[in-house]
Scaffold this motif. Sequence first.
Motif, PDB file in Angstrom:
ATOM      1  N   SER A 118       0.837  -1.201   0.000  1.00 19.01           N
ATOM      2  CA  SER A 118       0.000   0.000   0.000  1.00 19.01           C
ATOM      3  C   SER A 118       0.871   1.250   0.000  1.00 19.01           C
ATOM      4  O   SER A 118       0.654   2.171  -0.790  1.00 19.01           O
ATOM      5  CB  SER A 118      -0.911   0.006   1.232  1.00 19.01           C
ATOM      6  OG  SER A 118      -1.771  -1.105   1.200  1.00 19.01           O
ATOM      7  N   LEU A 119       1.851   1.273   0.869  1.00 23.06           N
ATOM      8  CA  LEU A 119       2.754   2.422   0.942  1.00 23.06           C
ATOM      9  C   LEU A 119       3.459   2.637  -0.397  1.00 23.06           C
ATOM     10  O   LEU A 119       3.503   3.756  -0.924  1.00 23.06           O
ATOM     11  CB  LEU A 119       3.782   2.196   2.067  1.00 23.06           C
ATOM     12  CG  LEU A 119       5.002   3.123   2.072  1.00 23.06           C
ATOM     13  CD1 LEU A 119       4.580   4.566   2.303  1.00 23.06           C
ATOM     14  CD2 LEU A 119       6.002   2.698   3.144  1.00 23.06           C
ATOM     15  N   LEU A 120       4.009   1.541  -0.952  1.00 24.39           N
ATOM     16  CA  LEU A 120       4.760   1.662  -2.204  1.00 24.39           C
ATOM     17  C   LEU A 120       3.844   2.089  -3.354  1.00 24.39           C
ATOM     18  O   LEU A 120       4.260   2.827  -4.246  1.00 24.39           O
ATOM     19  CB  LEU A 120       5.464   0.333  -2.524  1.00 24.39           C
ATOM     20  CG  LEU A 120       6.560  -0.056  -1.523  1.00 24.39           C
ATOM     21  CD1 LEU A 120       7.117  -1.435  -1.839  1.00 24.39           C
ATOM     22  CD2 LEU A 120       7.685   0.975  -1.510  1.00 24.39           C
ATOM     23  N   SER A 121       2.584   1.627  -3.318  1.00 24.58           N
ATOM     24  CA  SER A 121       1.644   2.007  -4.379  1.00 24.58           C
ATOM     25  C   SER A 121       1.381   3.509  -4.368  1.00 24.58           C
ATOM     26  O   SER A 121       1.179   4.111  -5.424  1.00 24.58           O
ATOM     27  CB  SER A 121       0.312   1.280  -4.209  1.00 24.58           C
ATOM     28  OG  SER A 121       0.524  -0.101  -4.175  1.00 24.58           O
ATOM     29  N   VAL A 122       1.382   4.108  -3.188  1.00 24.04           N
ATOM     30  CA  VAL A 122       1.200   5.562  -3.117  1.00 24.04           C
ATOM     31  C   VAL A 122       2.476   6.257  -3.611  1.00 24.04           C
ATOM     32  O   VAL A 122       2.420   7.214  -4.384  1.00 24.04           O
ATOM     33  CB  VAL A 122       0.855   6.025  -1.679  1.00 24.04           C
ATOM     34  CG1 VAL A 122       0.692   7.542  -1.636  1.00 24.04           C
ATOM     35  CG2 VAL A 122      -0.420   5.353  -1.189  1.00 24.04           C
ATOM     36  N   LEU A 123       3.650   5.706  -3.193  1.00 28.85           N
ATOM     37  CA  LEU A 123       4.926   6.271  -3.640  1.00 28.85           C
ATOM     38  C   LEU A 123       5.028   6.268  -5.164  1.00 28.85           C
ATOM     39  O   LEU A 123       5.557   7.193  -5.762  1.00 28.85           O
ATOM     40  CB  LEU A 123       6.090   5.436  -3.091  1.00 28.85           C
ATOM     41  CG  LEU A 123       6.696   5.826  -1.768  1.00 28.85           C
ATOM     42  CD1 LEU A 123       7.884   4.915  -1.461  1.00 28.85           C
ATOM     43  CD2 LEU A 123       7.159   7.275  -1.830  1.00 28.85           C
ATOM     44  N   ALA A 124       4.538   5.178  -5.776  1.00 35.54           N
ATOM     45  CA  ALA A 124       4.659   5.031  -7.227  1.00 35.54           C
ATOM     46  C   ALA A 124       3.465   5.630  -7.956  1.00 35.54           C
ATOM     47  O   ALA A 124       3.328   5.459  -9.161  1.00 35.54           O
ATOM     48  CB  ALA A 124       4.820   3.552  -7.575  1.00 35.54           C
ATOM     49  N   ALA A 125       2.591   6.294  -7.221  1.00 38.99           N
ATOM     50  CA  ALA A 125       1.421   6.986  -7.799  1.00 38.99           C
ATOM     51  C   ALA A 125       0.387   6.036  -8.396  1.00 38.99           C
ATOM     52  O   ALA A 125      -0.400   6.429  -9.247  1.00 38.99           O
ATOM     53  CB  ALA A 125       1.853   8.029  -8.833  1.00 38.99           C
ATOM     54  N   PHE A 126       0.392   4.761  -7.977  1.00 40.49           N
ATOM     55  CA  PHE A 126      -0.665   3.846  -8.406  1.00 40.49           C
ATOM     56  C   PHE A 126      -1.955   4.138  -7.649  1.00 40.49           C
ATOM     57  O   PHE A 126      -3.037   3.803  -8.089  1.00 40.49           O
ATOM     58  CB  PHE A 126      -0.276   2.376  -8.158  1.00 40.49           C
ATOM     59  CG  PHE A 126       0.832   1.880  -9.038  1.00 40.49           C
ATOM     60  CD1 PHE A 126       1.199   2.562 -10.190  1.00 40.49           C
ATOM     61  CD2 PHE A 126       1.506   0.700  -8.729  1.00 40.49           C
ATOM     62  CE1 PHE A 126       2.220   2.094 -11.007  1.00 40.49           C
ATOM     63  CE2 PHE A 126       2.528   0.231  -9.541  1.00 40.49           C
ATOM     64  CZ  PHE A 126       2.890   0.925 -10.679  1.00 40.49           C
ATOM     65  N   VAL A 145       3.223  13.220  -6.067  1.00 37.86           N
ATOM     66  CA  VAL A 145       3.401  12.239  -7.148  1.00 37.86           C
ATOM     67  C   VAL A 145       2.114  11.908  -7.892  1.00 37.86           C
ATOM     68  O   VAL A 145       2.144  11.577  -9.077  1.00 37.86           O
ATOM     69  CB  VAL A 145       4.048  10.925  -6.649  1.00 37.86           C
ATOM     70  CG1 VAL A 145       5.479  11.165  -6.267  1.00 37.86           C
ATOM     71  CG2 VAL A 145       3.272  10.311  -5.510  1.00 37.86           C
ATOM     72  N   PHE A 146       0.977  11.980  -7.206  1.00 46.42           N
ATOM     73  CA  PHE A 146      -0.244  11.494  -7.844  1.00 46.42           C
ATOM     74  C   PHE A 146      -0.637  12.355  -9.041  1.00 46.42           C
ATOM     75  O   PHE A 146      -0.737  13.575  -8.932  1.00 46.42           O
ATOM     76  CB  PHE A 146      -1.390  11.409  -6.823  1.00 46.42           C
ATOM     77  CG  PHE A 146      -2.527  10.578  -7.335  1.00 46.42           C
ATOM     78  CD1 PHE A 146      -2.418   9.188  -7.395  1.00 46.42           C
ATOM     79  CD2 PHE A 146      -3.681  11.170  -7.797  1.00 46.42           C
ATOM     80  CE1 PHE A 146      -3.453   8.415  -7.893  1.00 46.42           C
ATOM     81  CE2 PHE A 146      -4.728  10.404  -8.301  1.00 46.42           C
ATOM     82  CZ  PHE A 146      -4.605   9.019  -8.352  1.00 46.42           C
ATOM     83  N   GLU A 147      -0.827  11.698 -10.189  1.00 45.02           N
ATOM     84  CA  GLU A 147      -1.183  12.374 -11.443  1.00 45.02           C
ATOM     85  C   GLU A 147      -0.206  13.498 -11.782  1.00 45.02           C
ATOM     86  O   GLU A 147      -0.595  14.556 -12.251  1.00 45.02           O
ATOM     87  CB  GLU A 147      -2.637  12.879 -11.385  1.00 45.02           C
ATOM     88  CG  GLU A 147      -3.612  11.719 -11.394  1.00 45.02           C
ATOM     89  CD  GLU A 147      -5.075  12.134 -11.355  1.00 45.02           C
ATOM     90  OE1 GLU A 147      -5.346  13.308 -11.036  1.00 45.02           O
ATOM     91  OE2 GLU A 147      -5.916  11.277 -11.626  1.00 45.02           O
TER      92      GLU A 147
END
Lengths: 119, 288
Positions: free
Chosen positions: B43-51, B66-68
């Motif tokens: 979950s943490l990494l998904s936010v870091l990678a903007a997923f 990072v998001f969008e």
Amino acid sequence: MFDDRSPIYRQIASRIKADVLSGALKGDDQVMSTTQYATYYRINPATAAKAFQQLVDEGVLYKKRGIGMFVSPDARDTLRAERRESFFAEVVEPMISEARAIGIPLRDVVRRIEEREQR
Amino acid sequence: MRIDVENLVLRYGDTTAVDGLTFNLAGDKIYGLLGRSGSGKTSLLSVLAAFRRESAGSVRVNGQPVFENADVTRDIIMIRDGGETVKIGTAEDAVYFAEWLRPNWDGDYARSLMDRFELRPKAKVSEMSKGQQSAMGVVIGLASRAPLTIFDESYLGMDVPSRYAFYEAILADYMLHPRTIILSAHLIEEISSLLEEVVIIDRGRLVVHEETETLLSRGRAVTGPADRVDAFTSGFTVLGTRQLGPTKSTMVYGDLDQDQRRQAVEAGLELEPIAMQDLFVHLTGGPR
């Protein structure tokens, strides 16, 4: 005896110190780079660099900026003096304890040492 | 790339996967993200990678959200546990796609990695074994040379020789092209020597963020006669104990100074380092 540093440090340091004591590495010889050590031991280069820094702090190695790490000219003498100091505590005492534990009289041990001396 | 995570929260419905995480990574190092299953790593990494978008708090990479934010996400690659996720087409197609997407792509390096992992360019990704798909992910992840490269348990499908080849490749390539690399895994012992710093999370919260060597130096197993071990360890944070007849071994966490080490030796106690894996087990609360 109170060496509480990381196993990686000990691995790298004991190798370099052994090479210095045996004469395989001489004063002012260049040692392998952090990168080469990191690759060989499969460790992070920062960890290897820290081990080298400790060896610099101990006076075994010295740094030449931009070139690399070299063996201190007096590293061998320093290491020999250190080992001499700890020799009785770390080599002889444990041998005496072991001899006692398994029932070898100390005079037998002394006799063997004297025989070696005469050879 | 510098990473700043502030009071990050990620919720899925009623479930809070990341629960108020704060930490900062200076960047250009190999980091380990360690945590038990379900601790919130992915979950943490998904936010870091903007997923995924955060529910609250913020994640900044080089100071940017990072998001969008395509300017930042172009420089971030995350390979997930399934390995190569583009399963349409052949290995060659996956490489072509990555080359088009990734500004720092190194085609020669990708080909040499594919040789090393014995991946045939014409093989269909969807028909590859789990191990080959993982290896494919590793090839894409490494050859992208993204300034922020994240491997989220992406190499778990690989067998032992392939994993070791991966560890060697990651070190060698990191030394030639320093960048921020985050590895998450539960095969802690295998990767711990690669890591300059570790971040341990549990139940979505930060347990510890520390240099690997410092963390390892804080853990000690103190072994000897039970009464003397107890006397010595009384002031320390005790992680766990084991007893075999009159001999006790207590794992403690905390800095030991030279005097304390001397005292231990004089009391006939043995001090031994604890493996990262054991420290991890105790810091994250033992079996559940």
